[in-house]
Design an enzyme around this catalytic site. Structure first.
Site, PDB file in Angstrom:
ATOM      1  N   HIS A  43       0.868  -1.182   0.000  1.00 37.70           N
ATOM      2  CA  HIS A  43       0.000   0.000   0.000  1.00 37.70           C
ATOM      3  C   HIS A  43       0.903   1.230   0.000  1.00 37.70           C
ATOM      4  CE1 HIS A  43      -3.903   2.002   1.677  1.00 37.70           C
ATOM      5  NE2 HIS A  43      -3.181   2.870   0.991  1.00 37.70           N
ATOM      6  N   GLU A  70      -2.567  -1.794  -3.205  1.00 40.11           N
ATOM      7  CA  GLU A  70      -3.712  -1.132  -2.601  1.00 40.11           C
ATOM      8  C   GLU A  70      -3.493   0.378  -2.599  1.00 40.11           C
ATOM      9  OE1 GLU A  70      -4.750  -4.424   0.887  1.00 40.11           O
ATOM     10  OE2 GLU A  70      -3.721  -2.549   1.394  1.00 40.11           O
ATOM     11  N   HIS A 190      -7.900  -7.486   7.006  1.00 37.45           N
ATOM     12  CA  HIS A 190      -7.851  -6.578   8.144  1.00 37.45           C
ATOM     13  C   HIS A 190      -8.097  -7.350   9.442  1.00 37.45           C
ATOM     14  CE1 HIS A 190      -7.342  -2.301   9.189  1.00 37.45           C
ATOM     15  NE2 HIS A 190      -7.926  -2.670  10.313  1.00 37.45           N
ATOM     16  N   GLY A 213      -0.948  -8.801   6.891  1.00 38.24           N
ATOM     17  CA  GLY A 213       0.358  -8.217   7.117  1.00 38.24           C
ATOM     18  C   GLY A 213       0.702  -8.076   8.578  1.00 38.24           C
TER      19      GLY A 213
END
Length: 237
Positions: A43, A70, A190, A213
């Site tokens: 990201h 992302e 998430h 992550g």
């Protein structure tokens, strides 16, 4: 088979805390794939607090599995996509100042905006996914804007999991079933971890991919990266 995409933002966060190039983001991506990761997620935020623009172009040269980028779809992000041509672009609605993604798209309110952006990205030959919360109208809106996949924002699932697993997953099951009926692929991410991942996988039978992550790298501090990736893959099987 649900694929595991390893989000390596936290590796860049650690590197940036001291400057220099340790740990090396490119090496970690290569090793994560060697250890069994089926995708790499990044990201690249405008403030480059973790993944930098240079990282994106460096990773393009080495990632051999699925490369997922992302970001908020501004002009900078779209230029990166045009240059790099990742396998998947995941659109998130968060502005630059937020700490981490904390909400999904309102696909009804932003229908025209999303449709135009998704058409542009798909014209580059890139699969699209949009970050959404579970809800019938949101899922139906996602189908209307033309995205290939949704990514279910699973913070509410993870928060409720320890209190009541069945209740925690119920809205996600409904959303995933509706998405599948509409021909959408289903990703999730998430706050997923070794505690709650297997139950999510069992409940969402059409789940294509998870992106993990923070929890994965927290576990890697104790178990090592290779072993940790194998533990997560085991939960998905």
């Amino acid at each position: 088979m649900t694929r595991l995409s390893v989000n390596i933002n936290k590796v860049a966060t650690l590197r940036n805390a001291r400057g220099g190039d340790n740990p090396n983001v490119v090496k970690v991506a290569i090793d994560a794939e060697r250890f069994g990761a089926e995708g790499i997620t990044i990201h690249p935020r405008p403030d480059e607090r973790h993944i930098t623009t240079k990282d994106v172009y460096d990773l393009k040269e080495v990632v051999t599995t699925e490369f997922n980028i992302e970001g908020y779809p501004d002009e900078r992000f779209l230029k990166i996509l045009k240059d790099v041509r990742p396998d998947q672009a995941t659109l998130v609605p968060d502005p630059p100042h937020v700490l981490t993604s904390n909400a999904g798209w309102d696909t009804v309110r932003h229908e025209n905006k999303l449709k135009g952006i998704i058409d542009e990205i798909k014209s580059m030959g890139i699969r699209t996914s949009i970050f959404v919360e579970p809800g019938t109208s949101i899922i139906e809106g996602a189908a209307k804007v033309g995205t290939d996949r949704i990514e279910l924002y699973t913070e509410m699932y993870a928060t409720g999991f320890m209190q009541n697993q069945e209740v925690a997953i119920s809205h996600y099951k409904e959303a995933a079933e509706r998405a599948h009926d509409l021909g959408l692929g289903i990703n999730a991410g998430h706050d997923l971890d070794l505690t709650n991942l297997s139950y999510l996988k069992q409940g969402l039978i059409h789940l294509d991919e998870v992106s993990i992550g923070h929890a994965l790298f927290c576990d890697a501090l104790y178990y090592g990266l290779e072993n940790t990736i194998q533990l997560y893959l085991r939960e998905l099987k």
